[in-house]
Design an enzyme around this catalytic site. Structure first.
Site, PDB file in Angstrom:
ATOM      1  N   SER A  28      42.794  30.561 -13.011  1.00  0.00           N
ATOM      2  CA  SER A  28      42.436  31.444 -11.900  1.00  0.00           C
ATOM      3  C   SER A  28      41.334  30.770 -11.081  1.00  0.00           C
ATOM      4  O   SER A  28      40.852  29.688 -11.442  1.00  0.00           O
ATOM      5  CB  SER A  28      41.950  32.789 -12.424  1.00  0.00           C
ATOM      6  N   LYS A  29      40.943  31.462 -10.011  1.00  0.00           N
ATOM      7  CA  LYS A  29      39.951  30.889  -9.087  1.00  0.00           C
ATOM      8  C   LYS A  29      38.661  30.496  -9.777  1.00  0.00           C
ATOM      9  O   LYS A  29      38.004  29.543  -9.384  1.00  0.00           O
ATOM     10  CB  LYS A  29      39.635  31.911  -7.989  1.00  0.00           C
ATOM     11  N   ARG A  30      38.328  31.243 -10.823  1.00  0.00           N
ATOM     12  CA  ARG A  30      37.028  30.934 -11.420  1.00  0.00           C
ATOM     13  C   ARG A  30      37.023  29.592 -12.151  1.00  0.00           C
ATOM     14  O   ARG A  30      35.979  29.126 -12.588  1.00  0.00           O
ATOM     15  CB  ARG A  30      36.545  32.086 -12.312  1.00  0.00           C
ATOM     16  N   GLY A  33      37.493  26.978 -10.604  1.00  0.00           N
ATOM     17  CA  GLY A  33      37.052  26.000  -9.599  1.00  0.00           C
ATOM     18  C   GLY A  33      38.192  25.495  -8.759  1.00  0.00           C
ATOM     19  O   GLY A  33      39.088  26.258  -8.399  1.00  0.00           O
TER      20      GLY A  33
END
Ligand code: GLU
Length: 322
Positions: free
Chosen positions: A256-258, A260
């Site tokens: 996911s986006k977290r 990076g």
């Protein structure tokens, strides 16, 4: 004499040509995992000499990010992937965006309702969760059957559920092999806000577009029995299913986006060539050395289902180092 040619034609008619599809939801960017699944779908279609369809799954307007569909197509093209039918190329099964196919879904729901396969449901999500004792899997709580014999709150907006009387069929996945049957669950085919559900739209479109094999991430493996129940109710032969194991972040969580910079656009902005990115994707599929630069076309001869990992792949920097 044309006897042999005639026989070949007969054989070709009885065995449908491979038709696959790419079905991105325009809710963000193409990330490493989506790109990898798209590469497998592309390789399956190209290795079979078949047709690949691009379908934009923009069914849920609040989740659609403006401009994302065009950006996703452009990112896939940058990688060297192409398709034979789609919103930009047109074709016999247009329109290729689900937001423009509502009349087909409406018609299918009428057919299902006429045969007694659906019922109206006034339960809220909270009520379903509270009434369901079974542990919640990927697909949320199992429907407890509250409105099976009539909506308990007819004054509320109502969703439409598919009445699933028998357990979800077992099936043979191209990668995972035999997938056991799952418990029946009356799933939503039209939401109470009037939006058509993914489960319905994907089946109606795959039937209409003549898809012979569905290649997608294995987060959707658990949806397949529901979709098989719809094929059965509609009297259609289901396609083959190939679920590609997911890519996980270095912490073992779903990408996911977290995690990076995992979007294809991020790799491009960091100066990687498309061949380098395709090489990294192919490495996680057992088709290239770490650090190798290669085009999708060059991978066609190497493509081998037996080396495809059966387990999730963890994304890490070693992918880029030869
Ligand atoms: N639109 C879905 C996604 O982007 C894929 C649905 C499917 O392949 O059945 O995850």
């Amino acid at each position: 004499m044309n006897v042999i040619a005639g026989r070949c034609d007969t054989l070709r008619v009885s065995e449908p040509r491979y038709r696959g599809r790419l079905a991105p939801s325009p809710t963000g960017r193409i990330h490493f995992g989506t790109a990898r699944t798209s590469l497998v779908a592309w390789l399956r279609a190209r290795a079979a000499g078949g047709t690949l369809v691009m379908r934009i799954e923009d069914l849920d307007p609040p989740r659609v990010v403006p401009g994302a569909a065009d950006a996703m197509l452009e990112e896939l093209r940058w990688l060297g992937l192409d398709w034979d039918e789609g919103p930009d190329t047109d074709g016999p099964h247009a329109p290729y965006a689900q937001s423009r196919r509502g009349d087909r879904y409406k018609q299918a729901l009428a057919q299902l309702a006429a045969a007694g396969h659906t019922f109206e449901c006034s339960c809220t999500r909270k009520e379903v969760a509270a009434a369901s004792s079974a542990p919640h899997g990927d697909l949320g709580p199992r429907y407890p059957g509250t409105c099976r014999h009539g909506a308990t709150h007819p004054e509320r907006p109502r969703s439409l559920r598919f009445r699933m009387d028998a357990p979800g069929a077992s099936f043979d996945d191209v990668v995972h092999g035999a997938v056991p049957p799952s418990p029946p669950d009356d799933f939503v085919v039209r939401r109470s806000d009037g939006l058509y559900a993914y489960q319905l739209a994907v089946v109606i479109d795959d039937i209409a577009m003549g898809i012979t094999e569905v290649v997608r991430g294995d987060d959707l493996l658990s949806s397949t029995p529901r979709q098989l129940a719809l094929y059965d109710a509609l009297g259609s032969t289901p396609p083959a299913f190939l679920h590609v194991p997911l890519v996980l972040g270095p912490d073992g969580a779903r990408l996911s986006k977290r995690h990076g910079h995992i979007a294809i656009a991020d790799y491009r902005d960091a100066g990687h060539s498309p061949q380098r990115v395709v090489g990294a994707l192919a490495h996680t599929l057992g088709l290239a050395q770490a650090g190798e630069a290669i085009t999708p076309h060059a991978l066609i001869q190497r493509f081998d289902l037996t080396v495809l990992p059966r387990e999730p792949t963890t994304l890490n920097d070693a992918l880029w180092v030869g």
